[in-house]
Motif scaffolding. Structure first.
Motif, PDB file in Angstrom:
ATOM      1  N   PRO A   1       0.832  -1.205   0.000  1.00 18.70           N
ATOM      2  CA  PRO A   1       0.000   0.000   0.000  1.00 18.70           C
ATOM      3  C   PRO A   1       0.875   1.267   0.000  1.00 18.70           C
ATOM      4  O   PRO A   1       1.753   1.431   0.850  1.00 18.70           O
ATOM      5  N   ALA A   2       0.635   2.129  -0.977  1.00 19.03           N
ATOM      6  CA  ALA A   2       1.381   3.391  -1.083  1.00 19.03           C
ATOM      7  C   ALA A   2       0.957   4.326   0.045  1.00 19.03           C
ATOM      8  O   ALA A   2      -0.172   4.236   0.557  1.00 19.03           O
ATOM      9  N   GLN A   3       1.868   5.212   0.436  1.00 16.24           N
ATOM     10  CA  GLN A   3       1.571   6.182   1.486  1.00 16.24           C
ATOM     11  C   GLN A   3       2.141   7.550   1.118  1.00 16.24           C
ATOM     12  O   GLN A   3       3.114   7.645   0.378  1.00 16.24           O
ATOM     13  N   SER A   4       1.537   8.580   1.684  1.00 18.42           N
ATOM     14  CA  SER A   4       2.005   9.960   1.544  1.00 18.42           C
ATOM     15  C   SER A   4       2.407  10.468   2.916  1.00 18.42           C
ATOM     16  O   SER A   4       1.668  10.286   3.886  1.00 18.42           O
ATOM     17  N   PHE A   5       3.573  11.115   2.973  1.00 22.30           N
ATOM     18  CA  PHE A   5       4.084  11.624   4.240  1.00 22.30           C
ATOM     19  C   PHE A   5       4.297  13.125   4.138  1.00 22.30           C
ATOM     20  O   PHE A   5       5.217  13.575   3.439  1.00 22.30           O
TER      21      PHE A   5
ATOM     22  N   ALA B   1      10.331   6.543   4.050  1.00 21.41           N
ATOM     23  CA  ALA B   1      10.146   5.553   2.978  1.00 21.41           C
ATOM     24  C   ALA B   1      10.002   4.136   3.528  1.00 21.41           C
ATOM     25  O   ALA B   1       9.132   3.377   3.085  1.00 21.41           O
ATOM     26  N   ILE B   2      10.802   3.769   4.503  1.00 19.65           N
ATOM     27  CA  ILE B   2      10.752   2.384   5.010  1.00 19.65           C
ATOM     28  C   ILE B   2       9.461   2.116   5.787  1.00 19.65           C
ATOM     29  O   ILE B   2       9.075   0.952   5.968  1.00 19.65           O
ATOM     30  N   ARG B   3       8.767   3.167   6.181  1.00 21.40           N
ATOM     31  CA  ARG B   3       7.489   2.972   6.875  1.00 21.40           C
ATOM     32  C   ARG B   3       6.490   2.205   6.019  1.00 21.40           C
ATOM     33  O   ARG B   3       5.652   1.461   6.541  1.00 21.40           O
ATOM     34  N   VAL B   4       6.571   2.360   4.694  1.00 21.74           N
ATOM     35  CA  VAL B   4       5.681   1.603   3.811  1.00 21.74           C
ATOM     36  C   VAL B   4       5.911   0.103   4.016  1.00 21.74           C
ATOM     37  O   VAL B   4       4.971  -0.681   4.057  1.00 21.74           O
TER      38      VAL B   4
ATOM     39  N   TRP C   1       3.435  -2.517   6.186  1.00 19.91           N
ATOM     40  CA  TRP C   1       2.951  -3.678   5.422  1.00 19.91           C
ATOM     41  C   TRP C   1       3.223  -4.984   6.162  1.00 19.91           C
ATOM     42  O   TRP C   1       2.347  -5.821   6.319  1.00 19.91           O
ATOM     43  N   VAL C   2       4.449  -5.135   6.638  1.00 18.05           N
ATOM     44  CA  VAL C   2       4.838  -6.402   7.263  1.00 18.05           C
ATOM     45  C   VAL C   2       4.373  -6.475   8.728  1.00 18.05           C
ATOM     46  O   VAL C   2       4.213  -7.555   9.274  1.00 18.05           O
ATOM     47  N   GLY C   3       4.151  -5.315   9.352  1.00 18.97           N
ATOM     48  CA  GLY C   3       3.639  -5.293  10.721  1.00 18.97           C
ATOM     49  C   GLY C   3       4.686  -5.434  11.810  1.00 18.97           C
ATOM     50  O   GLY C   3       4.346  -5.455  12.979  1.00 18.97           O
TER      51      GLY C   3
ATOM     52  N   SER D   1       5.860   4.310  -2.689  1.00 25.01           N
ATOM     53  CA  SER D   1       5.218   3.061  -3.074  1.00 25.01           C
ATOM     54  C   SER D   1       6.283   1.969  -3.080  1.00 25.01           C
ATOM     55  O   SER D   1       7.477   2.265  -3.100  1.00 25.01           O
ATOM     56  N   GLY D   2       5.842   0.735  -3.054  1.00 24.20           N
ATOM     57  CA  GLY D   2       6.794  -0.365  -3.056  1.00 24.20           C
ATOM     58  C   GLY D   2       6.189  -1.611  -3.642  1.00 24.20           C
ATOM     59  O   GLY D   2       4.964  -1.763  -3.689  1.00 24.20           O
ATOM     60  N   LYS D   3       7.068  -2.483  -4.117  1.00 24.58           N
ATOM     61  CA  LYS D   3       6.597  -3.777  -4.600  1.00 24.58           C
ATOM     62  C   LYS D   3       7.669  -4.825  -4.411  1.00 24.58           C
ATOM     63  O   LYS D   3       8.860  -4.530  -4.352  1.00 24.58           O
TER      64      LYS D   3
END
Length: 140
Positions: free
Chosen positions: A15-19, A65-68, A72-74, A104-106
């Motif tokens: 899930p993409a995020q905006s900071f 950036a790493i917060r995405v 995601w992983v929790g 964003s990430g994949k």
């Protein structure tokens, strides 16, 4: 619920995020990190050294950036490796709005030992600010 290695594949999007980043954010980060370089809070100084404005700390941008991945992983401890190249600064105008870092990430690779490589894209104002942004994450 933890993300399972068996449920992801190459191309799985996080899930993409905006900071949002304001001057207040930068002052707080400077206090927490001890990085009081004037390019991060003094507009006159930043302009004198050729920057477009006060800029966000590189490590702050990297942390956002790493917060995405950690969201995601929790589990932040699931990140076993993380690295970036700083390609462009994040200017933060003193306009009450500031800047926004879009991330964003994949999943780029499935690795051994239930690990995956996640490639991140971080931009501000449509410009890429981190290059070669990759995290290795151990999944459940």
């Amino acid at each position: 619920m933890a993300i399972s290695y068996d449920e992801v594949e190459v191309g799985t999007e996080l899930p993409a995020q905006s900071f949002p980043v304001t001057r207040d954010t930068l002052v707080r980060y400077a206090g927490a990190s001890g990085d009081f370089n004037p390019i991060h809070w003094n507009e006159k100084f930043a302009l004198e050294v050729g920057l477009p404005d006060v800029i966000a700390h590189g490590m702050f941008t990297m942390a956002e950036a790493i917060r995405v991945v950690t969201d995601w992983v929790g589990d932040p401890a699931a990140v076993v490796e993380y690295g970036v190249r700083f390609t462009r600064p994040v200017p933060v105008p003193n306009d009450g709005v500031g800047a926004v870092i879009e991330v964003s990430g994949k999943v780029a690779k499935l690795l051994d030992d239930r690990k995956v490589q996640v490639d991140l894209l971080a931009t501000t104002g449509g410009q890429k600010v981190l290059g070669m942004s990759k995290a290795v994450v151990r999944l459940a």
